[in-house]
Design a protein around this motif. Structure first.
Motif, mmCIF file in Angstrom:
data_model
loop_
_atom_site.group_PDB
_atom_site.id
_atom_site.type_symbol
_atom_site.label_atom_id
_atom_site.label_comp_id
_atom_site.label_asym_id
_atom_site.label_seq_id
_atom_site.Cartn_x
_atom_site.Cartn_y
_atom_site.Cartn_z
ATOM 1 N N PHE A 1 -8.867 -4.922 7.457
ATOM 2 C CA PHE A 1 -8.835 -3.468 7.609
ATOM 3 C C PHE A 1 -8.190 -2.854 6.360
ATOM 4 C CE2 PHE A 1 -8.949 -5.452 11.705
ATOM 5 C CZ PHE A 1 -9.983 -4.764 12.337
ATOM 6 N N ASP A 2 -9.009 -2.168 5.623
ATOM 7 C CA ASP A 2 -8.579 -1.670 4.314
ATOM 8 C C ASP A 2 -8.191 -0.197 4.346
ATOM 9 O OD1 ASP A 2 -8.689 -3.928 2.785
ATOM 10 O OD2 ASP A 2 -10.747 -3.599 2.090
ATOM 11 N N GLN A 3 -7.384 0.122 3.378
ATOM 12 C CA GLN A 3 -7.117 1.509 3.013
ATOM 13 C C GLN A 3 -7.739 1.705 1.621
ATOM 14 O OE1 GLN A 3 -3.511 2.005 0.883
ATOM 15 N NE2 GLN A 3 -2.846 3.731 2.155
ATOM 16 N N ARG A 4 -8.479 2.774 1.437
ATOM 17 C CA ARG A 4 -9.053 3.086 0.114
ATOM 18 C C ARG A 4 -8.613 4.493 -0.278
ATOM 19 N NH1 ARG A 4 -12.496 0.348 3.187
ATOM 20 N NH2 ARG A 4 -13.177 2.252 4.230
ATOM 21 N N ILE A 5 -8.111 4.616 -1.480
ATOM 22 C CA ILE A 5 -7.615 5.928 -1.928
ATOM 23 C C ILE A 5 -8.201 6.256 -3.292
ATOM 24 C CG2 ILE A 5 -5.582 7.289 -2.549
ATOM 25 C CD1 ILE A 5 -3.934 5.568 -0.705
ATOM 26 N N PRO B 1 0.837 -1.204 0.000
ATOM 27 C CA PRO B 1 0.000 0.000 0.000
ATOM 28 C C PRO B 1 0.870 1.251 0.000
ATOM 29 C CG PRO B 1 0.188 -0.847 2.214
ATOM 30 C CD PRO B 1 0.963 -1.793 1.339
ATOM 31 N N PRO B 2 0.360 2.342 -0.486
ATOM 32 C CA PRO B 2 1.100 3.599 -0.381
ATOM 33 C C PRO B 2 0.908 4.197 1.006
ATOM 34 C CG PRO B 2 -0.906 3.941 -1.628
ATOM 35 C CD PRO B 2 -0.876 2.499 -1.252
ATOM 36 N N ILE B 3 1.799 3.884 1.912
ATOM 37 C CA ILE B 3 1.675 4.436 3.266
ATOM 38 C C ILE B 3 2.970 5.081 3.696
ATOM 39 C CG2 ILE B 3 -0.010 2.668 3.963
ATOM 40 C CD1 ILE B 3 2.383 1.565 5.728
ATOM 41 N N ASP B 4 2.850 6.021 4.578
ATOM 42 C CA ASP B 4 4.021 6.651 5.160
ATOM 43 C C ASP B 4 4.264 5.978 6.510
ATOM 44 O OD1 ASP B 4 5.893 8.230 6.380
ATOM 45 O OD2 ASP B 4 5.182 10.053 5.405
ATOM 46 N N SER C 1 2.391 -7.988 2.927
ATOM 47 C CA SER C 1 2.373 -8.102 1.464
ATOM 48 C C SER C 1 1.140 -8.876 1.026
ATOM 49 C CB SER C 1 3.644 -8.824 1.006
ATOM 50 O OG SER C 1 3.615 -9.021 -0.373
ATOM 51 N N THR C 2 0.310 -8.221 0.258
ATOM 52 C CA THR C 2 -0.869 -8.883 -0.299
ATOM 53 C C THR C 2 -1.282 -8.128 -1.554
ATOM 54 O OG1 THR C 2 -3.133 -9.578 0.152
ATOM 55 C CG2 THR C 2 -2.430 -7.529 1.159
ATOM 56 N N LYS D 1 -7.207 -0.027 -3.366
ATOM 57 C CA LYS D 1 -7.878 -0.513 -2.153
ATOM 58 C C LYS D 1 -7.166 -1.773 -1.692
ATOM 59 C CE LYS D 1 -12.366 -2.556 -0.786
ATOM 60 N NZ LYS D 1 -11.941 -3.944 -0.559
ATOM 61 N N GLY D 2 -6.953 -1.856 -0.380
ATOM 62 C CA GLY D 2 -6.333 -3.067 0.145
ATOM 63 C C GLY D 2 -5.885 -2.892 1.578
ATOM 64 N N PRO D 3 -5.454 -3.978 2.205
ATOM 65 C CA PRO D 3 -5.004 -3.917 3.598
ATOM 66 C C PRO D 3 -3.748 -3.063 3.728
ATOM 67 C CG PRO D 3 -5.378 -6.185 2.886
ATOM 68 C CD PRO D 3 -5.409 -5.349 1.662
#
Lengths: 403, 217
Positions: A246-250, A188-191, A201-202, A225-227
């Protein structure tokens, strides 16, 4: 460039050795490479930077007022395996120094195979596509190119969306006024400074679509979208749930316009984070607006305005998860001078400040050693003054020159 | 143009080394949203010899000769400058038409001629007049793999080889000249040649002058 090293890990001898081996190999293979000049490309960028921050700067390097220096080599190589089929890699070696402390880091940022339709329909159509697989440019953020100082009109980079280079496979292309990209990536694109680090990793979808109704104007959409958590956090999740729940959606919106000597780039994102023990999602929004104007063949100026709501999601152990947002504003303005098409000097001033988002909240009182709490108090008026000299080189052109 | 009683011709074949014959592969680390396929056709040959310029070093007799004809063009097509090398006489105005459905931003920082044409769409063109002699490397701000050269000469006695490597310079006033073989990745090769009125001189040019075997056609 200012941003990448803040996420750098401790010096890893193995990765440094790998890069040194690559460099040695390239030097040693000079003659062979020259003979294979049509199939091999080796290019790079050397950056030298000096920064002066005040103690309130929101910059990751804010070094309590010390002078901060950075030297960086970005080296990429491509190999034409067969017409349209290429292998490529990008490596970075950076060393930073401040207050007598030096830190060196190296990373392989990209390494992938790419098939391009260029050679199959040469000259007959504006349609184009490529497929690449490996460690690739993240499709969700259009700001990746600013990691190359030659592409970045300023010195700092947008903090809008920190997108590490993921493993994945991507199809991208364009036809007429339409461009598209669709990928499956593993990160995911996270800081990691604000969200749990080392995300699991998924595979997740990462898609984008763009319209160019007239030359110089492009409107784009992107979605992923993804964990974003990892399996080590399972012990602190609600009973019966898994980190993948628990997802992140951007959602990303891109706007680009240019004409004559002016260029405008902008991106807006909305992101949602599902947080354990929280009933609703944590929603954040951010945007940047970047403008560049070229005065003469050698002089240009640029500025970037940015407002980011940074999601602050933390596993606090024996208390409910933290889910807050920190709003950060920054403005960067700079001047650039081109000594040559490959060498340029930039001078930039950056100002930033954070909005107060914590009241007497538990997380803001320092009880957990939280250095980000109470942004207004910690970073009331940060600034940085930066100077960057960058040089692009093309090893193959040098090797293919008769002397 | 045929031979006259006061002028002669130089013709011959151009040979270049294997190193010069190599062409760089096309690759962009960040392909962008709308990359284009490279151009094809007679103007875009893979034979690097077509990027050689054969010209005469100036003497008072030939510098005075006026060049004529239409303004030469350096097109932007398929994210490529076509032609890659454009020899002109000083004082010539060159058009830079954009034939791609994307923007280009043509510029040069050469001491001979510095310019920045900004971004303009397909079908539009900008012009630059080259007043001084010299080498003018040309680039695109938006596409780092695009490059070309305008070679500004002080006389109109120059030629570029065809795909067979053959060149021909006609209507040269009789006399003794220094003929130059120029390629962007080599030092210029110079030879003396005598041009006799009404005659054609055959002169093959090897770039660079080395013991290496030159590139086969």
């Amino acid at each position: 460039m200012m941003n990448p090293p803040r996420h750098s890990k401790d010096p890893t001898i193995a990765s440094r050795r790998r890069l040194i081996w690559v460099l040695a190999l390239l030097c040693g293979m000079g003659n062979s490479l020259a003979m294979a000049g049509e199939q091999v490309l080796v290019e790079g960028i050397l950056d030298a930077e000096v920064h002066k921050f005040n103690e309130y700067s929101f910059s990751p390097f804010s070094s309590d007022g010390d002078i901060f220096t950075l030297g960086q080599l970005q080296l990429w190589s491509a190999w034409q395996i067969s017409p349209g089929f290429q292998a490529y890699a990008l490596g970075e070696l950076a060393t930073v120094e401040s207050g007598g402390n030096r830190k060196t880091d190296s990373q392989i940022q990209q390494a992938a195979l790419r098939y391009s339709s260029n050679s199959s329909n040469a000259g007959n159509s504006s349609a184009f596509y490529f497929i690449e697989a490996g460690k690739i440019r993240p499709p969700i953020a259009s700001t990746s190119e600013r990691r190359l100082s030659t592409q970045n009109p300023l010195i700092g980079q947008p903090n809008l969306l920190y997108a590490p280079y993921p493993l994945g496979i991507q199809l991208a292309g364009s036809s007429g006024w339409l461009d598209y990209r669709a990928a499956l990536v593993d990160l995911p694109p996270i800081d990691p400074e604000y969200l749990p680090s080392d995300p699991g990793s998924t595979l997740r979808p990462d898609v984008g679509l763009g319209l160019t109704p007239l030359t110089g104007l492009r409107l784009g959409l992107a979605y992923t979208k993804g964990p974003y958590l990892n399996k080590d956090l399972n012990v602190d999740l609600p009973p019966g749930s898994d980190w993948k729940d628990f997802d992140q959606r951007i959602w990303g919106f891109e706007f680009q316009f240019s004409r004559g000597y002016a260029e405008l780039n902008s991106e807006l994102i909305f992101a949602q984070y599902d947080v354990p023990f929280q009933s609703g999602s944590t929603d954040v929004m951010g945007y940047f607006l970047e403008f560049k104007y070229t005065f003469t063949p050698r002089f240009y100026c640029a500025f970037r305005l940015e407002r980011n709501e940074i999601p602050l999601v933390r596993d606090m152990g024996d208390v409910p998860w933290l889910a807050q947002k920190l709003t950060v504003h920054d403005v960067e303005i700079g001047l650039g001078y081109r000594f040559s098409p490959d060498t340029q000097l930039k001078l930039a001033f950056r100002h930033d400040y954070g909005d107060e988002v914590y009241g007497d909240g538990a997380y803001g009182d320092g009880a957990y050693g939280n250095e980000y709490a109470g942004a207004v108090e910690l970073y009331p008026l940060g600034y940085s003054l930066s100077l960057q000299l960058s040089h692009h080189f093309d090893l193959m052109s040098w090797l293919l020159t008769e002397r | 143009m045929g031979l006259t009683t006061t002028t002669g011709t130089i013709h011959g074949e151009v040979l270049i080394s294997h190193k010069l014959a190599a062409q760089r592969m096309r690759f962009r680390l960040y392909p962008g949203f709308k990359p284009l396929p490279p151009p094809t056709g007679p103007e875009n040959t893979d034979d690097e010899r077509t990027n050689v310029v054969i010209y005469l070093k100036s003497t008072p007799a030939i510098t005075a000769v006026q060049a004529g004809g239409e303004a030469p063009q350096m097109k932007q097509v398929g994210e490529t400058f076509v032609p890659h090398v454009l020899p002109i006489v000083q004082g010539t105005t060159v058009d830079f038409p954009n034939q791609d459905p994307i923007f280009h931003n043509v510029f040069s920082l050469s001491g001979t001629k510095s310019f920045d044409l900004g971004r303009y769409p397909k079908g539009d063109s900008r012009s630059v007049t080259f007043e001084q002699t010299g080498i003018v490397p040309v680039f695109c701000h938006l596409h780092s793999n695009m490059s070309a050269i305008v070679l500004v000469l002080d006389n109109p006695f120059f030629s570029m080889p065809d795909v067979e490597g053959q060149y021909r310079i006609e209507n040269i006033p009789a006399g003794t000249y220094t003929i130059v073989g120029w390629h962007e990745r080599s030092e210029p090769v110079e030879q003396q040649v005598e041009v006799l009125a009404g005659q054609a001189v055959e002169l093959n040019i090897v770039i660079p002058i080395t013991d290496d075997e030159p590139s086969a056609p």
